[in-house]
Design an enzyme around this catalytic site. Structure first.
Site, PDB file in Angstrom:
ATOM      1  N   ASP A  13       0.817  -1.220   0.000  1.00 23.10           N
ATOM      2  CA  ASP A  13       0.000   0.000   0.000  1.00 23.10           C
ATOM      3  C   ASP A  13       0.850   1.271   0.000  1.00 23.10           C
ATOM      4  OD1 ASP A  13      -2.298  -1.639   0.248  1.00 23.10           O
ATOM      5  OD2 ASP A  13      -1.954  -1.738   2.415  1.00 23.10           O
ATOM      6  N   LYS A  16       2.242   2.346  -5.110  1.00 21.55           N
ATOM      7  CA  LYS A  16       2.961   1.916  -6.317  1.00 21.55           C
ATOM      8  C   LYS A  16       2.123   2.124  -7.574  1.00 21.55           C
ATOM      9  CE  LYS A  16       3.180  -2.218  -4.548  1.00 21.55           C
ATOM     10  NZ  LYS A  16       2.766  -2.097  -3.152  1.00 21.55           N
ATOM     11  N   GLY A  40      -4.290  -4.060  -4.353  1.00 23.78           N
ATOM     12  CA  GLY A  40      -5.248  -3.040  -4.798  1.00 23.78           C
ATOM     13  C   GLY A  40      -4.488  -1.792  -5.189  1.00 23.78           C
ATOM     14  N   HIS A  41      -4.560  -1.428  -6.448  1.00 26.47           N
ATOM     15  CA  HIS A  41      -3.895  -0.223  -6.913  1.00 26.47           C
ATOM     16  C   HIS A  41      -4.962   0.786  -7.292  1.00 26.47           C
ATOM     17  CE1 HIS A  41       0.039  -2.419  -8.196  1.00 26.47           C
ATOM     18  NE2 HIS A  41      -0.067  -2.244  -6.903  1.00 26.47           N
ATOM     19  N   GLN A 224       1.937  -6.046  -3.204  1.00 26.05           N
ATOM     20  CA  GLN A 224       2.229  -6.118  -1.760  1.00 26.05           C
ATOM     21  C   GLN A 224       3.530  -5.348  -1.481  1.00 26.05           C
ATOM     22  OE1 GLN A 224       1.173  -9.451  -3.241  1.00 26.05           O
ATOM     23  NE2 GLN A 224      -0.784  -8.542  -2.819  1.00 26.05           N
TER      24      GLN A 224
HETATM   25  P1  IMP Z   1      -3.002 -12.744   1.732  1.00 23.99           P
HETATM   26  O1  IMP Z   1      -2.088 -12.154   0.715  1.00 23.99           O
HETATM   27  O2  IMP Z   1      -4.459 -12.497   1.433  1.00 23.99           O
HETATM   28  O3  IMP Z   1      -2.706 -14.176   1.993  1.00 23.99           O
HETATM   29  O4  IMP Z   1      -2.743 -11.987   3.120  1.00 23.99           O
HETATM   30  C1  IMP Z   1      -1.527 -12.139   3.860  1.00 23.99           C
HETATM   31  C2  IMP Z   1      -1.126 -10.812   4.514  1.00 23.99           C
HETATM   32  O5  IMP Z   1      -0.726  -9.892   3.496  1.00 23.99           O
HETATM   33  C3  IMP Z   1      -2.250 -10.135   5.290  1.00 23.99           C
HETATM   34  O6  IMP Z   1      -1.675  -9.466   6.402  1.00 23.99           O
HETATM   35  C4  IMP Z   1      -2.785  -9.103   4.311  1.00 23.99           C
HETATM   36  O7  IMP Z   1      -3.394  -8.014   4.957  1.00 23.99           O
HETATM   37  C5  IMP Z   1      -1.498  -8.697   3.613  1.00 23.99           C
HETATM   38  N1  IMP Z   1      -1.712  -8.186   2.247  1.00 23.99           N
HETATM   39  C6  IMP Z   1      -1.985  -8.895   1.142  1.00 23.99           C
HETATM   40  N2  IMP Z   1      -2.088  -8.097   0.080  1.00 23.99           N
HETATM   41  C7  IMP Z   1      -1.846  -6.851   0.511  1.00 23.99           C
HETATM   42  C8  IMP Z   1      -1.768  -5.580  -0.145  1.00 23.99           C
HETATM   43  O8  IMP Z   1      -1.922  -5.437  -1.367  1.00 23.99           O
HETATM   44  N3  IMP Z   1      -1.480  -4.520   0.651  1.00 23.99           N
HETATM   45  C9  IMP Z   1      -1.260  -4.649   1.975  1.00 23.99           C
HETATM   46  N4  IMP Z   1      -1.324  -5.801   2.631  1.00 23.99           N
HETATM   47  C10 IMP Z   1      -1.611  -6.897   1.900  1.00 23.99           C
END
Ligand code: IMP
Length: 433
Positions: A13, A16, A40-41, A224
Site C-alpha cells: 500500500d 505503487k 489493490g492499486h 504487496q
Molecule cells: P493474503 O495475501 O491475502 O494471503 O494476506 C496475507 C497478509 O498480506 C495479510 O496481512 C494481508 O493483509 C497482507 N496483504 C496482502 N495483500 C496486501 C496488499 O496489497 N497490501 C497490503 N497488505 C496486503
C-alpha cells in the site's frame, strides 16, 4: 534500454499503482510478477478513479501492453470483472493485455480452505485478504495446481479438477468447516471463463524476452511489499509469494541480466494491514490522525490500516534485499502540520543496537525502537510539483531519510494525481527513466 522493477519497500500500500501508472508512458510493457487480487492499486485520472487488483496499471496508457506473469495467481472471475470495468471505460483490453499460460488459477474452494487456516483454534490467524491466495500457492508448490494452460484445455482440466476439488472437501470436513461448494457448477463456470480469457493468453516469458531483444522497455510491477515477502518478510505474517525484486525474474521468466534498475516505493510514514509485528506502530490519537489524513483504509478489503512512523532500519533491510537504486517517497503531505515528526532510527535488541532484522515474531516483538524527532512544517505540500517549493523542514526530512537509509530519494509524490509528483533532476531515478 533500461528495464526497471518498481516495488513496495514496506508492508504494501505504498502507492505503487500511481507511480507505475505515471512512469508507464516511458515503457512499452508493464508486467505483474506475483500476488493476485489481494493487491489493490488505486489510480486517479482526472475525475476518474480506477481500482485495479490484478491487471497492471499500465493498461490505462493507450498503446502500453500489460502482462500478468507466471508468478501471479488468477481468480478468473475477478479478472473478468476487471476486464469488463476497463472495457466500459473505453480501454481495448483484448489488445493490450497478455496473460501467462503458466499462471495459477484460484478456485472458490481455495477461499474455503483459507478459512481453515484462519479460523482454526491453535493456528496463527494471519489476517489475510480472504481471496484464496495462500491455498492457491500451496497447490502450486505442492505440484497439484491448475495453470491457465490447463484451464484452456478441457481434457487436462478434467484430469486435474476432480482430485483438486475432492482434496479440498476432505480437508474442510476434517477441520469442521462446513461450506457448500457446488463443484459441478464451478467446473462449468470456469470453462466459460476460459473462453473469455483465451484470446489474451500466451507464453508471456517468451513474449517479454522477444520484446526486450527487440529493444522494447519493460517495467516490472511488484504487488504487496517486501515485508510481506514469503521468505524475507515478517513470517508467518506475510503473503504467499515473492514480493521482492528477485520475484520479478521467477515471476515473469525474464533473467536478472536483462533488468537494469530497482526502485523502492515507501510512504513518508508506514502502514500495515492484518496481523504481525510492527515496531513503529502508533496507537491512539496520533495513529488516528495519520489514518484519517492518509485515508488509510484498504482498497480491497476496506480494513483500517495500522499506522506508524517511518522506520529507517526496516528500509535499510528492504533496500539490502532488493538493491534499491532509488526511493520514491509517497504521501508526504499526510505529515503536513505536525509540529514534530518522530522517525524510528534504530532497533535495540537485548540492549544492543542492531542493523539486522530478527527472523522470528518473538524477536521482532522484542525490538525496542529508538526514535529521533525531526521538526515538522507548517506549509502545505499537497500537490506541489517543484522540489524548490517544499518547506525547508520537509526537504530536511527527506534528506534525513535518504542519508539514514543510504539510498537517494529520487521522487516525491505529493498527491494522488499523475502530475502531483516531483522527480528530482540529476537523480539516479531520472537517469533510469
Ligand atoms: P493474503 O495475501 O491475502 O494471503 O494476506 C496475507 C497478509 O498480506 C495479510 O496481512 C494481508 O493483509 C497482507 N496483504 C496482502 N495483500 C496486501 C496488499 O496489497 N497490501 C497490503 N497488505 C496486503
Amino acid at each position: 534500454m533500461k528495464n526497471l522493477i518498481i516495488l513496495g519497500a514496506q508492508w504494501g500500500d505504498e502507492g505503487k499503482g500511481k507511480v507505475v501508472d505515471l512512469f508507464s508512458d516511458k515503457f512499452d510493457i508493464v508486467a505483474r510478477y506475483q500476488g493476485g487480487h489481494n493487491a489493490g492499486h488505486t489510480v486517479y485520472i482526472g475525475e476518474r478513479k480506477f481500482v485495479l487488483k490484478l491487471i497492471p496499471s499500465g493498461i490505462l496508457r493507450p498503446g502500453v501492453r500489460a502482462v500478468i506473469g507466471n508468478g501471479v495467481v488468477i481468480d478468473p472471475g475477478a479478472l473478468i470483472d476487471e476486464i469488463t470495468m476497463l472495457e466500459a471505460a473505453g480501454i481495448d483490453v483484448t489488445r493490450q493485455l497478455a496473460i501467462s499460460n503458466r499462471a495459477q488459477i484460484i478456485f472458490p474452494f481455495h477461499r474455503m480452505v483459507e478459512k481453515v487456516s484462519e479460523a482454526r483454534k491453535g493456528r496463527i490467524a494471519i489476517g489475510t485478504t480472504s481471496r484464496g491466495i495462500g491455498p492457491c500457492y500451496e497447490d502450486k508448490i505442492g505440484r497439484r495446481g491448475m495453470r491457465v494452460a490447463d484451464l484452456l484445455d478441457a481434457t487436462i482440466f478434467e484430469s486435474i479438477y476432480p482430485a483438486l476439488a475432492e482434496d479440498k472437501t476432505t480437508l474442510a470436513r476434517a477441520f469442521e468447516v462446513h461450506e457448500e461448494v457446488d463443484f459441478a457448477r464451478v467446473r462449468e463456470q470456469y470453462l466459460v471463463y476460459a473462453e473469455r480469457i483465451r484470446p489474451m493468453v500466451c507464453d508471456t516469458a517468451s513474449m517479454l524476452n522477444r520484446a526486450i531483444a527487440g529493444g522494447q522497455r519493460v517495467l516490472f510491477e511488484g504487488a504487496q511489499g517486501t515485508m510481506l515477502d514469503i521468505d524475507h518478510g515478517t513470517y508467518p505474517f506475510v503473503t504467499s509469494s515473492s514480493a521482492t525484486a528477485g520475484g520479478a525474474c521467477t515471476g515473469t521468466g525474464v533473467p536478472p541480466t536483462k533488468i537494469q534498475g530497482v526502485i523502492g516505493v515507501s510512504k513518508a510514514y508506514i502502514t500495515r494491514v492484518g496481523g504481525g509485528p510492527f515496531p513503529s506502530e502508533v496507537f491512539g490519537e496520533d495513529g488516528d490522525r495519520i489514518r484519517k489524513a492518509g485515508n488509510e483504509f484498504g482498497s480491497v478489503t476496506g480494513r483500517p490500516r495500522r499506522c506508524g512512523w517511518f522506520d529507517v532500519p526496516l528500509l535499510r533491510y528492504t533496500s539490502r534485499i532488493n538493491g534499491f537504486d532509488s526511493l520514491i517517497i509517497t504521501k508526504l503531505d499526510v505529515l503536513d502540520g505536525l509540529p514534530e515528526i518522530p522517525v524510528l532510527t534504530g532497533y535495540r535488541v537485548q540492549g544492543e543496537l542492531t542493523d539486522d532484522m530478527p527472523a522470528t515474531v518473538t524477536g521482532l516483538e522484542a525490538i525496542e525502537p529508538v526514535y529521533e524527532r525531526l521538526p515538522g512544517w507548517t506549509g502545505n505540500t499537497r500537490g506541489l510539483k517543484d522540489h524548490a517549493l517544499l518547506p525547508p523542514q520537509a526537504k530536511d526530512y527527506l534528506a534525513f531519510l535518504a542519508e539514514r537509509v543510504g539510498v537517494e530519494v529520487g521522487c516525491i509524490s505529493t498527491g494522488p494525481e499523475r502530475n502531483e509528483t516531483i522527480v528530482l533532476p540529476g537523480s539516479r531515478l531520472a537517469s533510469l527513466l
